[in-house]
Design a protein around this motif. Structure first.
Motif, PDB file in Angstrom:
ATOM      1  N   ALA A 250       0.826  -1.207   0.000  1.00 30.28           N
ATOM      2  CA  ALA A 250       0.000   0.000   0.000  1.00 30.28           C
ATOM      3  C   ALA A 250       0.860   1.258   0.000  1.00 30.28           C
ATOM      4  CB  ALA A 250      -0.925  -0.017   1.219  1.00 30.28           C
ATOM      5  N   ALA A 251       1.923   1.278   0.807  1.00 28.95           N
ATOM      6  CA  ALA A 251       2.784   2.457   0.887  1.00 28.95           C
ATOM      7  C   ALA A 251       3.486   2.727  -0.435  1.00 28.95           C
ATOM      8  CB  ALA A 251       3.816   2.272   2.006  1.00 28.95           C
ATOM      9  N   TYR A 252       3.744   1.669  -1.202  1.00 31.77           N
ATOM     10  CA  TYR A 252       4.444   1.825  -2.484  1.00 31.77           C
ATOM     11  C   TYR A 252       3.630   2.651  -3.480  1.00 31.77           C
ATOM     12  CZ  TYR A 252       7.189   0.675  -6.618  1.00 31.77           C
ATOM     13  OH  TYR A 252       7.955   0.760  -7.757  1.00 31.77           O
ATOM     14  N   GLN A 253       2.347   2.784  -3.252  1.00 36.81           N
ATOM     15  CA  GLN A 253       1.511   3.564  -4.162  1.00 36.81           C
ATOM     16  C   GLN A 253       1.743   5.067  -4.008  1.00 36.81           C
ATOM     17  OE1 GLN A 253      -0.072   1.648  -6.374  1.00 36.81           O
ATOM     18  NE2 GLN A 253       0.815  -0.020  -5.141  1.00 36.81           N
ATOM     19  N   HIS A 254       2.515   5.478  -3.016  1.00 35.41           N
ATOM     20  CA  HIS A 254       2.742   6.902  -2.747  1.00 35.41           C
ATOM     21  C   HIS A 254       4.162   7.290  -3.143  1.00 35.41           C
ATOM     22  CE1 HIS A 254      -1.044   7.222  -0.461  1.00 35.41           C
ATOM     23  NE2 HIS A 254      -0.768   5.992  -0.083  1.00 35.41           N
ATOM     24  N   PRO A 255       4.322   8.073  -4.202  1.00 33.13           N
ATOM     25  CA  PRO A 255       5.669   8.409  -4.703  1.00 33.13           C
ATOM     26  C   PRO A 255       6.570   9.069  -3.668  1.00 33.13           C
ATOM     27  CG  PRO A 255       3.993   9.005  -6.322  1.00 33.13           C
ATOM     28  CD  PRO A 255       3.261   8.615  -5.079  1.00 33.13           C
ATOM     29  N   GLN A 256       6.004   9.925  -2.795  1.00 30.77           N
ATOM     30  CA  GLN A 256       6.855  10.595  -1.814  1.00 30.77           C
ATOM     31  C   GLN A 256       7.442   9.604  -0.817  1.00 30.77           C
ATOM     32  OE1 GLN A 256       4.331  13.800  -0.258  1.00 30.77           O
ATOM     33  NE2 GLN A 256       5.709  15.261  -1.225  1.00 30.77           N
ATOM     34  N   ILE A 257       6.663   8.612  -0.419  1.00 28.57           N
ATOM     35  CA  ILE A 257       7.195   7.605   0.501  1.00 28.57           C
ATOM     36  C   ILE A 257       8.302   6.817  -0.182  1.00 28.57           C
ATOM     37  CG2 ILE A 257       6.662   5.545   1.860  1.00 28.57           C
ATOM     38  CD1 ILE A 257       3.880   6.633   2.301  1.00 28.57           C
ATOM     39  N   ARG A 258       8.103   6.461  -1.451  1.00 24.21           N
ATOM     40  CA  ARG A 258       9.152   5.742  -2.189  1.00 24.21           C
ATOM     41  C   ARG A 258      10.432   6.571  -2.234  1.00 24.21           C
ATOM     42  NH1 ARG A 258       4.958   4.828  -6.155  1.00 24.21           N
ATOM     43  NH2 ARG A 258       6.125   6.063  -7.677  1.00 24.21           N
ATOM     44  N   GLU A 259      10.279   7.850  -2.564  1.00 32.57           N
ATOM     45  CA  GLU A 259      11.460   8.704  -2.711  1.00 32.57           C
ATOM     46  C   GLU A 259      12.180   8.908  -1.387  1.00 32.57           C
ATOM     47  OE1 GLU A 259      12.634  13.350  -3.731  1.00 32.57           O
ATOM     48  OE2 GLU A 259      10.583  12.639  -4.075  1.00 32.57           O
ATOM     49  N   TYR A 260      11.440   9.305  -0.354  1.00 30.68           N
ATOM     50  CA  TYR A 260      12.083   9.666   0.909  1.00 30.68           C
ATOM     51  C   TYR A 260      12.653   8.452   1.634  1.00 30.68           C
ATOM     52  CZ  TYR A 260       9.677  14.142   0.224  1.00 30.68           C
ATOM     53  OH  TYR A 260       9.225  15.334  -0.289  1.00 30.68           O
ATOM     54  N   SER A 261      11.995   7.298   1.511  1.00 28.44           N
ATOM     55  CA  SER A 261      12.487   6.123   2.238  1.00 28.44           C
ATOM     56  C   SER A 261      13.730   5.528   1.597  1.00 28.44           C
ATOM     57  CB  SER A 261      11.390   5.057   2.345  1.00 28.44           C
ATOM     58  OG  SER A 261      11.169   4.409   1.102  1.00 28.44           O
ATOM     59  N   THR A 262      14.001   5.850   0.340  1.00 33.67           N
ATOM     60  CA  THR A 262      15.163   5.285  -0.351  1.00 33.67           C
ATOM     61  C   THR A 262      16.261   6.313  -0.603  1.00 33.67           C
ATOM     62  OG1 THR A 262      14.096   5.638  -2.504  1.00 33.67           O
ATOM     63  CG2 THR A 262      13.792   3.485  -1.464  1.00 33.67           C
ATOM     64  N   THR A 263      16.067   7.536  -0.124  1.00 29.47           N
ATOM     65  CA  THR A 263      17.119   8.548  -0.255  1.00 29.47           C
ATOM     66  C   THR A 263      18.304   8.171   0.631  1.00 29.47           C
ATOM     67  OG1 THR A 263      15.518  10.300  -0.711  1.00 29.47           O
ATOM     68  CG2 THR A 263      17.687  10.981   0.091  1.00 29.47           C
ATOM     69  N   PRO A 264      19.501   8.009   0.066  1.00 32.03           N
ATOM     70  CA  PRO A 264      20.643   7.574   0.881  1.00 32.03           C
ATOM     71  C   PRO A 264      21.022   8.574   1.966  1.00 32.03           C
ATOM     72  CG  PRO A 264      21.083   7.232  -1.459  1.00 32.03           C
ATOM     73  CD  PRO A 264      19.848   8.076  -1.371  1.00 32.03           C
ATOM     74  N   ASP A 265      21.068   9.853   1.606  1.00 30.14           N
ATOM     75  CA  ASP A 265      21.475  10.907   2.522  1.00 30.14           C
ATOM     76  C   ASP A 265      20.661  12.154   2.222  1.00 30.14           C
ATOM     77  OD1 ASP A 265      24.151   9.672   3.706  1.00 30.14           O
ATOM     78  OD2 ASP A 265      24.216   9.408   1.532  1.00 30.14           O
ATOM     79  N   ALA A 266      20.481  12.996   3.228  1.00 30.98           N
ATOM     80  CA  ALA A 266      19.747  14.239   3.024  1.00 30.98           C
ATOM     81  C   ALA A 266      20.266  15.298   3.970  1.00 30.98           C
ATOM     82  CB  ALA A 266      18.250  14.023   3.231  1.00 30.98           C
ATOM     83  N   SER A 267      20.192  16.540   3.507  1.00 29.08           N
ATOM     84  CA  SER A 267      20.523  17.691   4.331  1.00 29.08           C
ATOM     85  C   SER A 267      19.278  18.562   4.414  1.00 29.08           C
ATOM     86  CB  SER A 267      21.688  18.477   3.715  1.00 29.08           C
ATOM     87  OG  SER A 267      21.987  19.620   4.481  1.00 29.08           O
TER      88      SER A 267
END
Length: 199
Positions: free
Chosen positions: A67-84
């Motif tokens: 179900a969560a995979y249907q949301h692009p933002q969750i896909r993007e943010y959960s797989t981002t290696p690093d963030a500032s």
């Protein structure tokens, strides 16, 4: 939301504190959503994941990942290696706790790691493996890096086999749910047998 890779518990608590009706209303909504998704073995008492009274199963967690995979933002943010992230006047660095998102041999569409002492070290992932989109649930890995090693053994196991039996429909991601223990890790990663493994 961008702070979730490194501070999901704080973000979840903040969401609950500001949810219409407060924390109790959010927990009720979580349980209603879980029931709607078919997560009949799941019950939540708070949103941060820190309470051992939150309960679920590998199969239910796979449904949640789907179900969560249907949301692009969750896909993007959960797989981002690093963030500032700018927090007031300063930049706060976040690093994804799943090292596999930085591996060139993994195509991970969504993931979440977790740990409390009662549940051990866990990870859920949707990934492209052996030409198929699969959902992987690993619970109670023995050590800090065991869940990564377990995932690698599953990836190699799938790569050595041309197909995986599944009841999933052609439009659904195939589900692989597994509870892996230290005995499997010490046994050389043979996923074809043993009471520690369930596919």
């Amino acid at each position: 939301i961008r702070a979730i890779p490194g501070a999901i518990r704080e973000a979840a608590y903040a969401l609950g504190a500001n949810y219409p009706g407060g924390m109790d209303a959010l927990v009720d909504a979580m349980n209603q959503k879980a029931h709607a998704l078919g997560m009949h073995d799941s019950r939540f008492v708070e949103p941060t994941g820190l309470s051992s009274m939150n309960q679920s199963s590998a199969h239910d967690l796979a449904l949640l990942v789907k179900a969560a995979y249907q949301h692009p933002q969750i896909r993007e943010y959960s797989t981002t290696p690093d963030a500032s992230v700018a927090v007031g006047p300063r930049q706060v660095q976040f690093r994804n706790t799943n090292a596999l998102v930085r591996s060139p041999v993994w195509e991970i569409g969504l993931q979440k790691t977790g740990f409390i002492s009662q549940a051990g070290r866990c990870v859920v992932m949707q990934a492209q493996l052996a030409g198929r989109k699969l959902i992987m649930v690993l619970l109670d890995s023995a050590g800090r890096y065991t869940r990564v090693g377990d995932a690698e053994r599953i990836r190699r196991w799938l790569g050595a086999r041309p197909s995986v039996e599944t009841n999933a429909g052609p439009q659904s991601a195939q589900l692989i749910t597994s509870t892996l223990s230290a005995t499997m890790s010490e046994g050389g990663g043979d996923l074809s047998g043993g009471s520690a493994d369930s596919f």
